[in-house]
Design a protein around this motif. Structure first.
Motif, PDB file in Angstrom:
ATOM      1  N   ALA A   1       0.834  -1.206   0.000  1.00 14.77           N
ATOM      2  CA  ALA A   1       0.000   0.000   0.000  1.00 14.77           C
ATOM      3  C   ALA A   1       0.869   1.256   0.000  1.00 14.77           C
ATOM      4  N   LEU A   2       1.930   1.224   0.785  1.00 18.26           N
ATOM      5  CA  LEU A   2       2.849   2.362   0.822  1.00 18.26           C
ATOM      6  C   LEU A   2       3.611   2.507  -0.490  1.00 18.26           C
ATOM      7  N   SER A   3       4.052   1.384  -1.045  1.00 21.26           N
ATOM      8  CA  SER A   3       4.776   1.431  -2.318  1.00 21.26           C
ATOM      9  C   SER A   3       3.890   1.933  -3.451  1.00 21.26           C
ATOM     10  N   ALA A   4       2.595   1.709  -3.346  1.00 20.89           N
ATOM     11  CA  ALA A   4       1.656   2.190  -4.361  1.00 20.89           C
ATOM     12  C   ALA A   4       1.293   3.653  -4.159  1.00 20.89           C
ATOM     13  N   GLY A   5       1.683   4.242  -3.021  1.00 24.51           N
ATOM     14  CA  GLY A   5       1.526   5.681  -2.872  1.00 24.51           C
ATOM     15  C   GLY A   5       0.574   6.192  -1.823  1.00 24.51           C
ATOM     16  N   VAL A   6      -0.013   5.305  -0.993  1.00 21.30           N
ATOM     17  CA  VAL A   6      -0.898   5.816   0.059  1.00 21.30           C
ATOM     18  C   VAL A   6      -0.120   6.773   0.959  1.00 21.30           C
ATOM     19  N   GLY A   7      -0.788   7.807   1.438  1.00 21.13           N
ATOM     20  CA  GLY A   7      -0.089   8.799   2.247  1.00 21.13           C
ATOM     21  C   GLY A   7       0.206   8.345   3.666  1.00 21.13           C
ATOM     22  N   TYR A   8      -0.665   7.477   4.213  1.00 20.12           N
ATOM     23  CA  TYR A   8      -0.595   7.146   5.632  1.00 20.12           C
ATOM     24  C   TYR A   8      -1.188   5.756   5.795  1.00 20.12           C
ATOM     25  N   ALA A   9      -0.396   4.803   6.256  1.00 24.51           N
ATOM     26  CA  ALA A   9      -0.869   3.428   6.427  1.00 24.51           C
ATOM     27  C   ALA A   9      -0.764   3.031   7.887  1.00 24.51           C
ATOM     28  N   VAL A  10      -1.869   2.530   8.428  1.00 25.51           N
ATOM     29  CA  VAL A  10      -1.913   2.067   9.812  1.00 25.51           C
ATOM     30  C   VAL A  10      -2.061   0.547   9.807  1.00 25.51           C
ATOM     31  N   ALA A  11      -1.154  -0.142  10.474  1.00 26.48           N
ATOM     32  CA  ALA A  11      -1.222  -1.593  10.578  1.00 26.48           C
ATOM     33  C   ALA A  11      -1.873  -1.958  11.903  1.00 26.48           C
ATOM     34  N   ALA A  12      -3.108  -2.446  11.848  1.00 22.84           N
ATOM     35  CA  ALA A  12      -3.809  -2.893  13.044  1.00 22.84           C
ATOM     36  C   ALA A  12      -3.492  -4.369  13.239  1.00 22.84           C
ATOM     37  N   VAL A  13      -2.602  -4.665  14.171  1.00 21.63           N
ATOM     38  CA  VAL A  13      -2.063  -6.017  14.337  1.00 21.63           C
ATOM     39  C   VAL A  13      -2.121  -6.422  15.810  1.00 21.63           C
ATOM     40  N   PRO A  14      -1.980  -7.730  16.096  1.00 21.42           N
ATOM     41  CA  PRO A  14      -1.983  -8.169  17.496  1.00 21.42           C
ATOM     42  C   PRO A  14      -0.879  -7.498  18.305  1.00 21.42           C
ATOM     43  N   GLU A  15      -1.194  -7.196  19.553  1.00 24.58           N
ATOM     44  CA  GLU A  15      -0.247  -6.543  20.463  1.00 24.58           C
ATOM     45  C   GLU A  15       1.092  -7.278  20.502  1.00 24.58           C
ATOM     46  N   LYS A  16       1.047  -8.607  20.576  1.00 20.57           N
ATOM     47  CA  LYS A  16       2.274  -9.395  20.706  1.00 20.57           C
ATOM     48  C   LYS A  16       3.134  -9.353  19.444  1.00 20.57           C
ATOM     49  N   GLU A  17       2.535  -8.971  18.311  1.00 25.92           N
ATOM     50  CA  GLU A  17       3.243  -9.023  17.037  1.00 25.92           C
ATOM     51  C   GLU A  17       3.606  -7.639  16.502  1.00 25.92           C
ATOM     52  N   LYS A  18       3.372  -6.585  17.280  1.00 25.89           N
ATOM     53  CA  LYS A  18       3.569  -5.226  16.765  1.00 25.89           C
ATOM     54  C   LYS A  18       5.018  -4.954  16.368  1.00 25.89           C
ATOM     55  N   ASP A  19       5.974  -5.597  17.037  1.00 22.30           N
ATOM     56  CA  ASP A  19       7.382  -5.360  16.707  1.00 22.30           C
ATOM     57  C   ASP A  19       7.738  -5.828  15.304  1.00 22.30           C
ATOM     58  N   VAL A  20       6.974  -6.775  14.780  1.00 22.36           N
ATOM     59  CA  VAL A  20       7.201  -7.237  13.406  1.00 22.36           C
ATOM     60  C   VAL A  20       7.015  -6.065  12.438  1.00 22.36           C
ATOM     61  N   ILE A  21       5.978  -5.279  12.644  1.00 25.48           N
ATOM     62  CA  ILE A  21       5.719  -4.125  11.777  1.00 25.48           C
ATOM     63  C   ILE A  21       6.750  -3.034  12.010  1.00 25.48           C
ATOM     64  N   PHE A  22       7.042  -2.753  13.279  1.00 31.96           N
ATOM     65  CA  PHE A  22       8.056  -1.738  13.582  1.00 31.96           C
ATOM     66  C   PHE A  22       9.364  -2.038  12.853  1.00 31.96           C
ATOM     67  N   THR A  23       9.728  -3.314  12.819  1.00 30.35           N
ATOM     68  CA  THR A  23      11.002  -3.718  12.215  1.00 30.35           C
ATOM     69  C   THR A  23      10.931  -3.783  10.697  1.00 30.35           C
ATOM     70  N   SER A  24       9.835  -4.329  10.169  1.00 32.45           N
ATOM     71  CA  SER A  24       9.756  -4.610   8.729  1.00 32.45           C
ATOM     72  C   SER A  24       9.194  -3.458   7.910  1.00 32.45           C
ATOM     73  N   VAL A  25       8.325  -2.664   8.507  1.00 33.50           N
ATOM     74  CA  VAL A  25       7.712  -1.538   7.784  1.00 33.50           C
ATOM     75  C   VAL A  25       7.756  -0.303   8.675  1.00 33.50           C
ATOM     76  N   PRO A  26       8.925   0.305   8.834  1.00 30.70           N
ATOM     77  CA  PRO A  26       9.038   1.451   9.747  1.00 30.70           C
ATOM     78  C   PRO A  26       8.211   2.656   9.312  1.00 30.70           C
ATOM     79  N   GLU A  27       7.802   2.685   8.048  1.00 30.53           N
ATOM     80  CA  GLU A  27       7.000   3.802   7.547  1.00 30.53           C
ATOM     81  C   GLU A  27       5.544   3.737   8.030  1.00 30.53           C
ATOM     82  N   ALA A  28       5.109   2.581   8.507  1.00 31.06           N
ATOM     83  CA  ALA A  28       3.713   2.410   8.926  1.00 31.06           C
ATOM     84  C   ALA A  28       3.507   2.855  10.367  1.00 31.06           C
TER      85      ALA A  28
END
Length: 287
Positions: A48-75
């Motif tokens: 979604a970010l690569s396609a140009g969305v201005g702001y992407a929010v990843a709603a993910v399980p609390e225990k897995e939030k670090d996966v997004i922080f690490t893999s998609v820092p722009e989200a």
């Protein structure tokens, strides 16, 4: 029926005005991922970010939030809590669009999908487990603009068929899903079919490089990214949803072709596609 070519895809790509900011290109809430399927969330949000969305929010399980922080820092990360917390976040942050389903898991999808679709009253893209959860609920024609992205087996479930539609039945199956649920239907496969209100588009980009787990998550993310931009500028209608789906499928296929040329169709991973989305957009925009 229209065959999607470069000219159609170029005309449907969202415009990028010079006097813009991230708000110009939409805010998407991506309700994706579960304990064993966080890769799907990473793929979809990054696409979604690569396609140009201005702001992407990843709603993910609390225990897995670090996966997004690490893999998609722009989200932006929203640890999934109860439904009221999601509704409050959506209202406070003026979310424009919801992507639901990639890697969500059956249990979580069953708990969240009815709320996301019926209570938030936002345009939405529904993929994967989101579609499977929907088939267990009462069938309904959605009034909110929406895009469904089923593969053939999911299409069979949506239509209560015992077997996936064969090649000759794909167009009619997509038309029936679009009619029954009042959605833009993207029936994935070789020569993906996109339908809304009996307007039919057939895609010709892509290759066997895309016949691999995770590529559908990337497609859902691309469509979300394009629709967020198009909708924010021109309104979240079924028309803007159809345009986003058409150019999303074309760009996704082209990215798969380019990736295969570089590293062979055997070896393309879904995570490779995000590196080629920009190249595919650039090729489409160039004369």
């Amino acid at each position: 029926m229209k065959i999607i070519n470069k000219e159609i895809a170029k005309a449907f790509l969202p415009k990028r005005p010079a006097d813009s900011n991230k708000g110009t290109f939409g805010k998407a809430l991506c309700v994706c991922g579960s304990e064993n399927m966080m890769g799907a969330a990473v793929l979809a949000v990054k696409a979604a970010l690569s396609a140009g969305v201005g702001y992407a929010v990843a709603a993910v399980p609390e225990k897995e939030k670090d996966v997004i922080f690490t893999s998609v820092p722009e989200a932006v990360v929203l640890p999934v809590g109860d439904k009221e917390e999601i509704a409050s976040f959506v209202l406070k942050n003026k979310i424009d669009l919801v992507l639901a389903g990639p890697g969500l898991g059956k249990e979580k999808a069953s708990a969240y999908i009815p709320f996301l679709l019926n209570d938030l009253k936002l345009p939405f893209v529904l993929d994967g487990d989101g579609l499977n959860a929907l088939t267990r609920a009462d069938a309904q024609a959605f009034k909110t603009p929406c895009v469904f992205t089923p593969h053939p087996l999911e299409a069979a479930r949506l239509l209560c068929l015992k077997e996936p539609p064969c090649e000759k039945e794909r167009e009619n199956a997509a038309k029936e899903i679009s009619r029954r649920y009042n959605c833009v239907c993207v029936l994935k496969g070789k020569e993906t079919v996109i339908v809304y209100n009996n307007e039919v588009f057939i895609n010709t980009t892509g290759s066997d490089s895309l016949a691999k787990a995770g590529t559908g998550d990337v497609l859902a993310g691309i469509i979300t990214g394009f629709w967020a931009q198009e909708g924010k500028q021109n309104g979240f209608s079924f028309g803007s949803a159809l345009r986003a789906a058409v150019c999303g499928v074309y760009i996704h296929g082209l990215a798969g072709e380019d990736a295969a040329l570089d590293i062979s169709s055997y070896s393309v991973l879904a995570s490779d596609l995000n590196k080629y989305i920009g190249r595919a957009i650039k090729k489409t925009l160039n004369n």
